[in-house]
Each structure stands twice: as structure tokens, then as C-alpha cells.
Design an enzyme around this catalytic site. Structure first.
Site, PDB file in Angstrom:
ATOM      1  N   ILE A  83      -3.582  -6.473 -13.477  1.00 38.25           N
ATOM      2  CA  ILE A  83      -4.719  -7.170 -12.865  1.00 38.25           C
ATOM      3  C   ILE A  83      -6.059  -6.801 -13.527  1.00 38.25           C
ATOM      4  CG2 ILE A  83      -3.489  -7.424 -10.660  1.00 38.25           C
ATOM      5  CD1 ILE A  83      -5.504  -5.390  -9.464  1.00 38.25           C
ATOM      6  N   PHE A 114      -7.378   7.827  -5.762  1.00 36.86           N
ATOM      7  CA  PHE A 114      -7.298   9.230  -6.145  1.00 36.86           C
ATOM      8  C   PHE A 114      -7.100  10.052  -4.874  1.00 36.86           C
ATOM      9  CE2 PHE A 114      -9.443   7.361  -9.724  1.00 36.86           C
ATOM     10  CZ  PHE A 114      -9.059   8.118 -10.816  1.00 36.86           C
ATOM     11  N   THR A 116      -7.531  13.095  -2.214  1.00 39.12           N
ATOM     12  CA  THR A 116      -8.787  13.735  -1.782  1.00 39.12           C
ATOM     13  C   THR A 116      -9.135  14.952  -2.657  1.00 39.12           C
ATOM     14  OG1 THR A 116      -7.370  14.524  -0.001  1.00 39.12           O
ATOM     15  CG2 THR A 116      -9.217  13.167   0.645  1.00 39.12           C
ATOM     16  N   GLN A 125     -13.687   8.486 -11.037  1.00 37.14           N
ATOM     17  CA  GLN A 125     -12.901   7.932  -9.916  1.00 37.14           C
ATOM     18  C   GLN A 125     -13.489   6.591  -9.473  1.00 37.14           C
ATOM     19  OE1 GLN A 125     -11.856  10.418  -6.633  1.00 37.14           O
ATOM     20  NE2 GLN A 125     -11.658  12.287  -7.850  1.00 37.14           N
ATOM     21  N   SER A 159      -7.730  -2.265   3.359  1.00 37.84           N
ATOM     22  CA  SER A 159      -7.493  -1.013   4.094  1.00 37.84           C
ATOM     23  C   SER A 159      -8.511  -0.901   5.213  1.00 37.84           C
ATOM     24  CB  SER A 159      -7.635   0.182   3.156  1.00 37.84           C
ATOM     25  OG  SER A 159      -7.666   1.385   3.899  1.00 37.84           O
ATOM     26  N   TYR A 216     -12.505   4.873  -2.993  1.00 34.65           N
ATOM     27  CA  TYR A 216     -11.453   3.963  -2.513  1.00 34.65           C
ATOM     28  C   TYR A 216     -11.990   3.106  -1.362  1.00 34.65           C
ATOM     29  CZ  TYR A 216      -7.019   2.507  -0.390  1.00 34.65           C
ATOM     30  OH  TYR A 216      -5.989   1.773   0.144  1.00 34.65           O
TER      31      TYR A 216
HETATM   32  P1  NAP Z   1       1.579   2.675  -4.744  1.00 34.64           P
HETATM   33  O1  NAP Z   1       2.919   3.074  -4.266  1.00 34.64           O
HETATM   34  O2  NAP Z   1       0.769   3.626  -5.536  1.00 34.64           O
HETATM   35  O3  NAP Z   1       1.754   1.286  -5.560  1.00 34.64           O
HETATM   36  C1  NAP Z   1       0.646   0.685  -6.138  1.00 34.64           C
HETATM   37  C2  NAP Z   1       1.129  -0.476  -6.992  1.00 34.64           C
HETATM   38  O4  NAP Z   1      -0.017  -1.073  -7.617  1.00 34.64           O
HETATM   39  C3  NAP Z   1       2.048  -0.026  -8.137  1.00 34.64           C
HETATM   40  O5  NAP Z   1       3.022  -0.993  -8.367  1.00 34.64           O
HETATM   41  C4  NAP Z   1       1.091   0.051  -9.318  1.00 34.64           C
HETATM   42  O6  NAP Z   1       1.730  -0.085 -10.560  1.00 34.64           O
HETATM   43  C5  NAP Z   1       0.254  -1.165  -9.000  1.00 34.64           C
HETATM   44  N1  NAP Z   1      -0.958  -1.230  -9.809  1.00 34.64           N
HETATM   45  C6  NAP Z   1      -1.959  -0.328  -9.933  1.00 34.64           C
HETATM   46  N2  NAP Z   1      -2.852  -0.756 -10.829  1.00 34.64           N
HETATM   47  C7  NAP Z   1      -2.415  -1.959 -11.277  1.00 34.64           C
HETATM   48  C8  NAP Z   1      -2.893  -2.893 -12.207  1.00 34.64           C
HETATM   49  N3  NAP Z   1      -4.018  -2.685 -12.913  1.00 34.64           N
HETATM   50  N4  NAP Z   1      -2.210  -4.038 -12.399  1.00 34.64           N
HETATM   51  C9  NAP Z   1      -1.069  -4.273 -11.711  1.00 34.64           C
HETATM   52  N5  NAP Z   1      -0.536  -3.410 -10.850  1.00 34.64           N
HETATM   53  C10 NAP Z   1      -1.217  -2.260 -10.635  1.00 34.64           C
HETATM   54  O7  NAP Z   1       0.638   2.251  -3.544  1.00 34.64           O
HETATM   55  P2  NAP Z   1       0.979   1.563  -2.114  1.00 34.64           P
HETATM   56  O8  NAP Z   1       0.825   2.609  -1.090  1.00 34.64           O
HETATM   57  O9  NAP Z   1       2.228   0.791  -2.206  1.00 34.64           O
HETATM   58  O10 NAP Z   1      -0.281   0.593  -1.994  1.00 34.64           O
HETATM   59  C11 NAP Z   1      -0.184  -0.815  -2.068  1.00 34.64           C
HETATM   60  C12 NAP Z   1      -1.473  -1.406  -1.527  1.00 34.64           C
HETATM   61  O11 NAP Z   1      -1.653  -0.987  -0.168  1.00 34.64           O
HETATM   62  C13 NAP Z   1      -2.718  -0.927  -2.280  1.00 34.64           C
HETATM   63  O12 NAP Z   1      -3.624  -1.987  -2.415  1.00 34.64           O
HETATM   64  C14 NAP Z   1      -3.287   0.134  -1.356  1.00 34.64           C
HETATM   65  O13 NAP Z   1      -4.668   0.324  -1.525  1.00 34.64           O
HETATM   66  C15 NAP Z   1      -2.948  -0.444   0.008  1.00 34.64           C
HETATM   67  N6  NAP Z   1      -2.929   0.552   1.079  1.00 34.64           N
HETATM   68  C16 NAP Z   1      -2.059   1.599   1.032  1.00 34.64           C
HETATM   69  C17 NAP Z   1      -2.055   2.532   2.071  1.00 34.64           C
HETATM   70  C18 NAP Z   1      -1.103   3.698   2.098  1.00 34.64           C
HETATM   71  O14 NAP Z   1      -1.167   4.517   3.023  1.00 34.64           O
HETATM   72  N7  NAP Z   1      -0.186   3.830   1.145  1.00 34.64           N
HETATM   73  C19 NAP Z   1      -2.959   2.390   3.143  1.00 34.64           C
HETATM   74  C20 NAP Z   1      -3.845   1.300   3.161  1.00 34.64           C
HETATM   75  C21 NAP Z   1      -3.805   0.382   2.115  1.00 34.64           C
HETATM   76  P3  NAP Z   1       2.228   1.219 -11.413  1.00 34.64           P
HETATM   77  O15 NAP Z   1       3.533   1.639 -10.815  1.00 34.64           O
HETATM   78  O16 NAP Z   1       2.335   0.670 -12.785  1.00 34.64           O
HETATM   79  O17 NAP Z   1       1.171   2.269 -11.275  1.00 34.64           O
END
Ligand code: NAP
Length: 311
Positions: A83, A114, A116, A125, A159, A216
């Protein structure tokens, strides 16, 4: 047409419905090789009537994820998408135009954060997080929203930290982010200013939040406000098409980003995004809203934050 050509050159040679119809329905998830995006993709493979495109920035990780779903009897397509890379987004756009004549469901899930305690300097960051979460999501929307078909659904995985950021901004900044007429350009300028203010060590004086995970949180504030702007634009410019666009918070989730202490599994976290992605064709709302646990939270008016939100 050979299946290997259907999603070529970035796809896996599997049986997509594109072979059977001139313009089948298609859903696409960004950052779908792991975590919440992977769980959303799995649910869409089960519930969406059409092709599901699993995208990932890294082709090997994306193909491995597709294979994992294939082993479960599901049939996602694969397409590369970084992206942050305009060329990558445009190749995907052209593929969708050619094979599907548009897009029915877009889930903007890709994101970074990142930890904390991460020792990376705050200005780095800020730059990295804003580049992916806000500007990357915005670039995908710029290229793919014009492709949305009538009754399309767009889901931005934001979020609840966006609400924490808003609450902790100065009154002047709050007013800007709450303004119903803020434009995409004005929002972009503010997001860039945040990164510059961090670099110059003046972000607190300039009214930006002084909270944990600040970079973030501010990047997700950008995503939440961008969702409101895009929904407003769709209502004004494509009213008859009944496209619904919303943001949501998946909760605190046990993924690489959320860590092992999260209170939801990725499968549980996928529920809200999938609900929004599959809103029935006659639905008129939610639109331009922010949902958590399938409940609309009014922007700027959250009475109580979940206890896990790190202020
Ligand atoms: P995650 O396990 O770290 O997965 C993040 C995904 O985004 C991975 O597939 C990563 O690819 C991909 N990504 C990062 N940069 C990218 C780029 N430039 N182009 C395409 N793909 C990219 O995180 P998650 O917890 O599943 O989070 C998913 C979404 O939920 C995020 O938007 C996050 O902010 C949101 N969210 C998460 C939480 C939580 O507690 N986990 C809470 C609130 C919101 P790679 O594997 O290649 O790095």
C-alpha cells in the site's frame, strides 16, 4: 481461459470465478497474509458470493497464506499489494478493472505499529507509521474507490486509539478533526504537520496528544477522519450507487501487532469488518460511521474507553 492467467502475473493458479462469468463479484483485503486480515479473508471466502483476493506486500508470505486457506478447502486468489507503493496499487487497479470491471468489497486492513517500548526514535516511528497507516490507505482509496461498483462496501480497519488521540488533542485541533466539512487535502496537511512537529520536537506545544502509542493513534485518527470524508464524498457524488463506507475497531487482538495478551482472537476480531463488508444490498446504513462490537460510536463522543486502551 487458463486459470493461471486469471490473476496473472501476481496470482496463484487456482479456480477463480472470473473464468465463469464476464464480471463476477470480487472482494479484496489488504495486508491479508496474517493476523486480522487473514481471518477476514477466511470469513469472506466462506460467506462472500464471489471471488476473494488475498493481497500481501510480500509475494511469498501471501502465497503461503493462500495455500493455508486452500488446505482448509477455500479458494482465494492472490495479488501482490504494497500500500506504500503507488505502482503496486496501480497494477492491482488495472487487474481489477480488466478481470472484474470494478470492485465490490474493499477491506483496508494493512497497518503497522511500534511497540510501546520500541527504541526507534519517535520521529522515525511517526514517519513510518503515518506513511503506511494514513498515506498508504489514502493511496489505495484514491486508486480503488473509483472502481467501487454500485452497492459496494468499503471497510477501513481503524482503531479506538483514534478516539483516544482526538480526546487528547488541543481544543483547536479537536475542532479541525471534528469539522464536518474538513477536506481530504486539509486532513493530509494535518497528518504531515504531525510528523514534522514530532521531527522538530514541538508536537506537544502544537497541541498533539501526549499519550502512549501516539504515532499510531494519530495515524488512525487520520484513517477515521478520512473514512468520514470519503463517505461524505460518496454520498454527494454517487448517491444512487448506495455504496457504504465505514471504519471500525477490531478490539485488542492477539496478533503480531497486538501481542499475546490481546483479549480477542483474530477470528473474533474479524467479525466487525466482515459484518460491514457484507451489509445487505438494500442497507442504507451504517455509512460514514465508526463501529466497535457492531455498535456505532459517534466520532468524538465516546463516553467510556475500554480498559485496555493505553492512555
Ligand atoms: P499484523 O498481524 O501485524 O498484520 C498487519 C498486516 O499488514 C500484515 O499482513 C502486514 O504485512 C500488512 N502490512 C503492513 N504494511 C503493509 C504495506 N505497506 N502494504 C501491505 N501490507 C502491509 O496486525 P493486525 O493486528 O492483524 O492488524 C490489522 C489491522 O488491525 C491494522 O490496521 C491494525 O492497525 C488494526 N488494529 C489492530 C489491533 C490489534 O490489537 N491487533 C487493534 C486495533 C486495530 P507483512 O506481514 O508483510 O508485514
Amino acid at each position: 481461459m487458463a486459470h493461471s492467467l486469471i490473476c496473472s502475473p501476481h496470482s496463484t493458479p487456482i479456480a477463480c470465478q472470473a473464468a465463469m462469468s464476464s464480471a463476477p463479484r470480487v472482494a479484496l483485503v489488504t495486508g491479508a497474509n496474517k493476523g486480522i486480515g487473514f481471518a477476514i479473508t477466511r470469513d469472506l471466502c466462506r460467506q462472500f458470493s464471489g471471488d476473494v483476493v488475498l493481497t500481501a506486500r510480500d509475494e511469498a508470505r501471501g502465497r503461503a497464506a493462500v495455500q493455508q486457506l486452500q488446505a482448509e478447502g477455500l479458494t482465494p486468489c492472490f495479488h501482490q499489494l504494497d500500500i506504500e507503493d503507488l505502482q503496486s496499487i496501480r497494477v492491482l487497479r488495472d487487474f481489477l478493472r480488466k478481470e472484474y470491471k470494478g470492485l465490490d468489497v474493499l477491506v483496508n486492513n494493512a497497518g503497522v505499529a511500534f511497540d510501546t517500548g520500541d527504541p526507534t526514535p519517535l520521529h522515525i516511528q511517526a514517519e513510518v507509521t503515518m506513511k503506511t497507516n494514513f498515506f498508504g490507505t489514502q493511496a489505495v482509496c484514491t486508486e480503488l474507490l473509483p472502481l467501487m461498483k454500485p452497492q459496494g462496501r468499503v471497510v477501513n480497519v481503524s482503531s479506538i486509539m483514534s478516539f483516544a488521540a482526538l480526546k487528547s488533542c488541543s481544543p483547536e485541533l479537536q475542532q479541525k478533526f471534528l469539522n464536518e466539512t474538513i477536506t481530504e487535502e486539509e486532513l493530509g496537511v494535518l497528518m504531515k504537520k504531525f510528523v514534522d512537529d514530532i521531527k522538530n520536537g514541538v508536537h506537544k506545544e502544537e497541541g498533539w496528544p501526549d499519550i502512549k502509542l501516539v504515532t499510531y493513534a494519530v495515524s488512525k485518527m487520520g484513517v477515521t477522519v478520512l473514512s468520514r470524508i470519503h463517505a461524505r464524498n460518496l454520498s454527494e457524488q454517487r448517491r444512487g450507487d448506495k455504496i457504504l463506507l465505514n471504519a471500525c475497531c477490531p478490539g485488542w487482538v492477539r496478533t503480531d501487532m497486538g501481542g499475546p495478551k490481546g483479549i480477542k482472537s483474530p477470528e473474533e476480531a474479524a467479525e466487525d469488518p466482515v459484518y460491514l463488508a457484507l451489509l445487505p444490498s438494500d442497507a442504507e446504513r451504517p455509512h460514514g460511521d465508526f463501529l466497535m462490537e457492531k455498535k456505532v460510536e459517534q466520532w468524538g463522543l465516546l463516553s467510556q474507553f475500554p480498559s485496555w486502551v493505553p492512555f
